[in-house]
Design an enzyme around this catalytic site. Structure first.
Site, PDB file in Angstrom:
ATOM      1  N   THR A  53       0.831  -1.206   0.000  1.00 28.15           N
ATOM      2  CA  THR A  53       0.000   0.000   0.000  1.00 28.15           C
ATOM      3  C   THR A  53       0.859   1.248   0.000  1.00 28.15           C
ATOM      4  OG1 THR A  53      -1.700  -1.178   1.240  1.00 28.15           O
ATOM      5  CG2 THR A  53      -1.834   1.214   1.223  1.00 28.15           C
ATOM      6  N   THR A  54       1.900   1.262   0.821  1.00 25.11           N
ATOM      7  CA  THR A  54       2.787   2.421   0.896  1.00 25.11           C
ATOM      8  C   THR A  54       3.529   2.633  -0.415  1.00 25.11           C
ATOM      9  OG1 THR A  54       3.071   1.950   3.245  1.00 25.11           O
ATOM     10  CG2 THR A  54       4.648   3.483   2.268  1.00 25.11           C
ATOM     11  N   TYR A 116     -12.599  -2.648  -2.045  1.00 21.89           N
ATOM     12  CA  TYR A 116     -13.797  -2.151  -2.742  1.00 21.89           C
ATOM     13  C   TYR A 116     -14.935  -3.168  -2.803  1.00 21.89           C
ATOM     14  CZ  TYR A 116     -16.906   0.175  -5.993  1.00 21.89           C
ATOM     15  OH  TYR A 116     -18.004   0.751  -6.552  1.00 21.89           O
ATOM     16  N   TYR A 142      -2.608  -9.790   4.878  1.00 21.54           N
ATOM     17  CA  TYR A 142      -2.546  -8.373   5.240  1.00 21.54           C
ATOM     18  C   TYR A 142      -3.953  -7.902   5.571  1.00 21.54           C
ATOM     19  CZ  TYR A 142      -1.387  -3.370   4.756  1.00 21.54           C
ATOM     20  OH  TYR A 142      -1.215  -2.018   4.983  1.00 21.54           O
ATOM     21  N   ARG A 147      -8.299   0.407   4.877  1.00 23.71           N
ATOM     22  CA  ARG A 147      -8.104   0.566   3.428  1.00 23.71           C
ATOM     23  C   ARG A 147      -9.079  -0.286   2.615  1.00 23.71           C
ATOM     24  NH1 ARG A 147      -4.283   4.305   1.015  1.00 23.71           N
ATOM     25  NH2 ARG A 147      -2.577   4.598   2.498  1.00 23.71           N
ATOM     26  N   LYS A 170       0.007  -9.590   8.792  1.00 26.10           N
ATOM     27  CA  LYS A 170       0.321  -8.185   9.057  1.00 26.10           C
ATOM     28  C   LYS A 170      -0.987  -7.552   9.502  1.00 26.10           C
ATOM     29  CE  LYS A 170       1.553  -3.730   7.019  1.00 26.10           C
ATOM     30  NZ  LYS A 170       1.880  -2.967   5.798  1.00 26.10           N
ATOM     31  N   ILE A 212       5.874  -4.248  10.092  1.00 30.24           N
ATOM     32  CA  ILE A 212       6.053  -3.785   8.717  1.00 30.24           C
ATOM     33  C   ILE A 212       5.709  -2.302   8.746  1.00 30.24           C
ATOM     34  CG2 ILE A 212       5.243  -3.963   6.346  1.00 30.24           C
ATOM     35  CD1 ILE A 212       4.904  -6.936   6.755  1.00 30.24           C
TER      36      ILE A 212
END
Length: 300
Positions: A53-54, A116, A142, A147, A170, A212
């Site tokens: 994501t980052t 989504y 994750y 998000r 994570k 992380i």
């Protein structure tokens, strides 16, 4: 693989960095990316995570995604593990990313629940089982409901933990109680990594093995020292480091990540602030907060 599944509980621990993807004129800046990776290794970071994501993976094409993973693997040269992002809300696309990441030489995968389309728990479980069938790499689930709008239930994770290559989670829920629940449901050997810098010390105290980190993009040495202190049971030292890092943790999330992080890296002369739309550069007010945090740490 340079780092085996058999020893995964040993090497998947400590401070791991969710790398930003630097851009220059709309394209990936591979020179800056290599320099960022070298800085991480020199600082004691235990593993790097490209195109999570980052790393703005949602705005990268599949070709770019795999090119970034490949460049990361080639830069690292087996010195530390590379845990490649393989996130998609399309299971077929996630499998394709996973297969290509494995082919590029990644050591493990970090895969989101999908975003989504808000799959039910049965769909989340099926997504990860299909992913595990397609690759021999160890997989981290994750869980980042902020998000994705989907939360991996403890019971779902417990069932997934029985899949040999699904080795850990994570957890970016911010719920420290999950650590205890996961230990009971998944067993003490199931790897638990924090996905939230602000609560990482508490997460480790509850039984986690590392983080992380987004903050480690900016302050990798301090984050590595903090996580090493936790791994060695020196929580007083870890708390002192966390107190010093708190302002930076907070500043890097005053707006949507990785905007403030890229600004911080630009201030340090490490890459451009450039992001891809619909993300835009950080506001002046937020930049001031980042500057204060950098100054407090003596990084400016």
């Amino acid at each position: 693989m340079a780092f085996s599944l058999a020893t995964v509980t040993q090497w998947m621990a400590g401070s791991m960095t969710a790398l930003v993807t630097p851009f220059k004129g709309g394209e990936v800046d591979y020179d800056a990316y290599a320099a960022l990776i070298e800085r991480q290794i020199a600082a004691g970071t235990r593993a790097v995570i490209p195109v999570g994501t980052t790393g703005e993976s949602a705005t990268l094409s599949e070709r770019e995604h795999i090119a970034v993973v490949t460049h990361c693997v080639e830069t690292v040269k087996g010195r530390i593990p590379v845990i490649a992002g393989a996130g998609s809300n399309n299971t077929v696309a996630a499998i394709r990313l996973a297969e290509q990441a494995e082919g590029a030489g990644a050591d493990a995968l970090l895969a989101t629940t999908g975003y989504y389309n808000k799959p039910p728990q049965s769909g989340i479980e099926a997504h990860y089982r299909h992913l595990a069938e397609a690759t021999d790499l160890p997989i981290l689930v994750y869980n980042v409901p902020g998000r994705t709008q989907t939360d991996v239930a403890v019971e779902t994770l417990a069932r997934l933990s029985t899949v040999p290559t699904i080795v850990g989670v994570k957890d970016a829920t911010g719920d420290l109680g999950r650590v205890a629940l996961h230990r009971r449901a998944c067993g003490k050997d199931f790897i638990q990594l924090s996905g939230e810098d602000m609560t990482a010390v508490g997460y480790n105290a509850m039984g986690g093995q590392g983080c992380i980190s987004v903050t480690a993009n900016v302050a990798p040495e301090q984050c590595a020292q903090l996580q090493d202190a936790c791994l060695n049971g020196r929580f007083a030292d870890a708390l002192e480091l966390q107190d010093r890092l708190t302002a930076l943790h907070e500043a890097l999330f005053v707006e949507t990540s990785p905007g403030p992080t890229k600004y911080a890296l630009a201030r340090l002369g490490l890459c451009r602030e450039e992001l891809r739309l619909p993300l835009v550069p950080t506001s002046e007010r937020s930049k001031a907060a980042v500057d204060r945090a950098l100054d407090e740490l003596g990084l400016l």
